[in-house]
Each structure stands twice: as C-alpha cells, then as structure tokens.
Scaffold this active site. Structure first.
Site, PDB file in Angstrom:
ATOM      1  N   ASN A  73      -9.810   5.301   1.224  1.00 51.13           N
ATOM      2  CA  ASN A  73      -8.470   4.705   1.763  1.00 51.13           C
ATOM      3  C   ASN A  73      -8.549   3.413   0.970  1.00 51.13           C
ATOM      4  O   ASN A  73      -9.642   2.531   0.730  1.00 51.13           O
ATOM      5  CB  ASN A  73      -8.533   4.642   3.285  1.00 51.13           C
TER       6      ASN A  73
ATOM      7  N   LEU B 130      -0.456   5.438   6.604  1.00 50.37           N
ATOM      8  CA  LEU B 130      -0.374   4.696   7.708  1.00 50.37           C
ATOM      9  C   LEU B 130      -0.440   5.394   8.884  1.00 50.37           C
ATOM     10  O   LEU B 130      -0.724   4.714   9.982  1.00 50.37           O
ATOM     11  CB  LEU B 130       1.106   3.879   8.206  1.00 50.37           C
TER      12      LEU B 130
ATOM     13  N   ASP C 283     -10.717   2.840   9.826  1.00 51.80           N
ATOM     14  CA  ASP C 283     -11.073   1.764   8.965  1.00 51.80           C
ATOM     15  C   ASP C 283     -12.695   1.421   9.045  1.00 51.80           C
ATOM     16  O   ASP C 283     -13.208   0.374   8.730  1.00 51.80           O
ATOM     17  CB  ASP C 283     -10.230   0.355   9.133  1.00 51.80           C
TER      18      ASP C 283
ATOM     19  N   GLY D  75       5.283   3.126  -1.780  1.00 54.07           N
ATOM     20  CA  GLY D  75       4.470   3.850  -2.780  1.00 54.07           C
ATOM     21  C   GLY D  75       4.123   3.029  -4.142  1.00 54.07           C
ATOM     22  O   GLY D  75       4.028   3.891  -5.283  1.00 54.07           O
ATOM     23  N   SER D  76       3.960   1.789  -4.139  1.00 55.87           N
ATOM     24  CA  SER D  76       3.621   0.836  -5.527  1.00 55.87           C
ATOM     25  C   SER D  76       2.354   1.314  -5.782  1.00 55.87           C
ATOM     26  O   SER D  76       1.990   1.397  -7.080  1.00 55.87           O
ATOM     27  CB  SER D  76       4.030  -0.358  -5.178  1.00 55.87           C
ATOM     28  N   ASN D  77       1.386   1.705  -4.939  1.00 54.70           N
ATOM     29  CA  ASN D  77      -0.022   2.031  -5.342  1.00 54.70           C
ATOM     30  C   ASN D  77      -0.016   3.488  -6.160  1.00 54.70           C
ATOM     31  O   ASN D  77      -0.675   3.770  -6.917  1.00 54.70           O
ATOM     32  CB  ASN D  77      -0.831   1.942  -3.992  1.00 54.70           C
TER      33      ASN D  77
ATOM     34  N   HIS E 101      -7.479  -0.490   2.079  1.00 59.50           N
ATOM     35  CA  HIS E 101      -7.035  -1.247   3.295  1.00 59.50           C
ATOM     36  C   HIS E 101      -6.659  -2.763   2.780  1.00 59.50           C
ATOM     37  O   HIS E 101      -7.493  -3.386   1.930  1.00 59.50           O
ATOM     38  CB  HIS E 101      -8.244  -1.248   4.264  1.00 59.50           C
TER      39      HIS E 101
ATOM     40  N   GLU F 279      -4.772  -5.057  -5.467  1.00 61.28           N
ATOM     41  CA  GLU F 279      -4.608  -3.105  -5.236  1.00 61.28           C
ATOM     42  C   GLU F 279      -4.580  -2.488  -6.639  1.00 61.28           C
ATOM     43  O   GLU F 279      -4.967  -1.861  -7.114  1.00 61.28           O
ATOM     44  CB  GLU F 279      -3.532  -2.870  -4.274  1.00 61.28           C
TER      45      GLU F 279
HETATM   46  C1  GAR Z   1      -0.854  -1.539   0.766  1.00 60.65           C
HETATM   47  O1  GAR Z   1      -0.841  -2.820   0.783  1.00 60.65           O
HETATM   48  C2  GAR Z   1      -2.020  -0.587   1.652  1.00 60.65           C
HETATM   49  O2  GAR Z   1      -3.279  -1.405   1.298  1.00 60.65           O
HETATM   50  C3  GAR Z   1      -1.646  -0.581   2.756  1.00 60.65           C
HETATM   51  O3  GAR Z   1      -0.235  -0.318   2.813  1.00 60.65           O
HETATM   52  C4  GAR Z   1       0.344  -0.765   1.809  1.00 60.65           C
HETATM   53  C5  GAR Z   1       1.092   0.048   0.828  1.00 60.65           C
HETATM   54  O4  GAR Z   1       1.876  -0.595  -0.208  1.00 60.65           O
HETATM   55  N1  GAR Z   1      -2.300   0.301   3.546  1.00 60.65           N
HETATM   56  C6  GAR Z   1      -2.679   0.230   5.068  1.00 60.65           C
HETATM   57  O5  GAR Z   1      -2.316  -0.796   5.827  1.00 60.65           O
HETATM   58  C7  GAR Z   1      -3.633   1.530   5.521  1.00 60.65           C
HETATM   59  N2  GAR Z   1      -4.069   0.883   6.781  1.00 60.65           N
HETATM   60  P1  GAR Z   1       2.697   0.372  -1.155  1.00 60.65           P
HETATM   61  O6  GAR Z   1       3.486   1.491  -0.371  1.00 60.65           O
HETATM   62  O7  GAR Z   1       3.438  -0.516  -1.992  1.00 60.65           O
HETATM   63  O8  GAR Z   1       1.666   1.167  -1.917  1.00 60.65           O
END
Ligand code: GAR
Length: 188
Positions: free
Chosen positions: A101, A84, A144, A12-14, A103, A173
């Site tokens: 989303n 995911l 995607d 969940g850093s995003n 990606h 991101e």
């Molecule tokens: C992110 O890099 C995102 O782009 C990816 O999961 C990571 C989650 O990072 N998403 C996918 O691969 C979706 N197909 P986070 O939990 O640190 O935000």
C-alpha cells in the site's frame, strides 16, 4: 511475465503513472484494476489503456468474490494505489507478503482508521508539521501497520492548504512508487 493487480478508489493518478511506467516493459504486465467505486475516474483511465476492470462493493470485497477473481489472476503483486477501504484478511492470507500500500504520510504518524486522502493532509497542516511524505508498506490485518518498504519526506513549511500538501505528496508518489514496485518484482 510478472503480473500486477492494482486497487484504487478514486482519481487514480497513481494508477495512471504506474501504467505509463510499465507500458513498454515486456516482463511486467498489469492484469487488472479493481475498484470499489463505480463512478471513479480511475475506471476511465483503465478503459483508455484497455486494462480489465473489476468493480465491487464492500460485501463482495469482504466475501469471496474479489478473492476468487484474484485467485484466477494469480498476481505476483497486489498494489493498493489510492485504495481507501480496509483490505480483507482472507486476501492477505491467500497472498502473504504480496500486497503493498502507499500511504500519503510518514507512518506511524497520521495512519489508522479514517486517515486517508485529504484527511491526512488536513491533520498534518493542523499540527503545523514542517515535513510530511510517503510510506510504502506491506499490508497486514491492521490499518497502515505492515512492515515498511520505503519512505521519503518533503518539506511543507511553505504549504498553506491541504491541497498544496497533497500536491507535494503526489509528486513523491509519482516519482518513487513505480520504481519501488519494479524492485519488489525483480526480487520476487
Ligand atoms: C494518494 O495520495 C494515496 O497515497 C492515498 O490516496 C491518494 C490517491 O490519489 N491513499 C490513502 O490515503 C490510503 N490510506 P490518486 O487517486 O490520485 O492516485
């Protein structure tokens, strides 16, 4: 007030970054965080920020439970930020052009079933790509494949591991996702 719902599965850093970005914004509110993994770090982050969480399993996602909760919240934008699982058609139909989303690659390369998180970065490394990046896109019923909203690339010639690539992708991101969200909300 514009309402955002975030979906995430892991760290969940995003999500954290998006929460911080909109923290002092009086016109945008994050009204819920939806998560399919009861042990995910993102739940802790949500709790720290006092944002309501909804935890669900795959059946509840594909049935009516998640859809019903979203109908109650009526978000202006549903944001998959490190989510995911495949997003169900019934929700996409109920909120057309309102689900996006992120990606961690330059789609249409390195997308589709099984291509998420570290799997993407490993494949990029194995293919000796000189660059990778991020794609923010609308979500449709195919993995995607929804319309692109934003892409940004980064050079990875010096990266020797999937972790190093992931770090560079996360940087992009964190830099660009919140502003893309803000722009979409302003135009909605
Ligand atoms: C992110 O890099 C995102 O782009 C990816 O999961 C990571 C989650 O990072 N998403 C996918 O691969 C979706 N197909 P986070 O939990 O640190 O935000």
């Amino acid at each position: 007030m514009k309402k955002i719902v975030l979906f995430a599965s892991g760290n969940g850093s995003n999500v954290e970054n998006i929460i911080q970005f909109f923290k002092n914004n009086t016109t945008v509110s994050i009204v819920g965080i939806f998560c399919n993994n009861p042990h995910a770090k993102v739940l802790e982050r949500a709790e720290n920020h006092k944002i309501k969480t909804t935890i669900f399993n795959k059946n509840e996602l594909n049935g009516n439970l998640v859809l019903d909760k979203l109908k109650q919240l009526q978000p202006d934008l549903i944001v998959l930020a490190g989510f995911l699982l495949k997003f169900p058609e019934n929700i996409i139909k109920e909120f057309p052009k309102k689900t996006i989303n992120i990606h961690p690659a330059l789609l249409p390369k390195y997308g589709g079933k099984g291509m998420y998180g570290m799997h993407v970065h490993q494949a990029v490394l194995d293919n000796k790509e000189k660059e990778t990046g991020i794609t923010i896109h609308y979500v449709n019923e195919h993995y995607d494949e929804g319309e692109f909203i934003f892409q940004k690339s980064t050079n990875i010639e010096n990266c020797k591991s999937p972790e190093e690539i992931a770090a560079k992708v996360h940087e992009l991101e964190h830099q660009f996702f919140p502003t893309v969200i803000e722009k979409l909300l302003t135009n909605s």
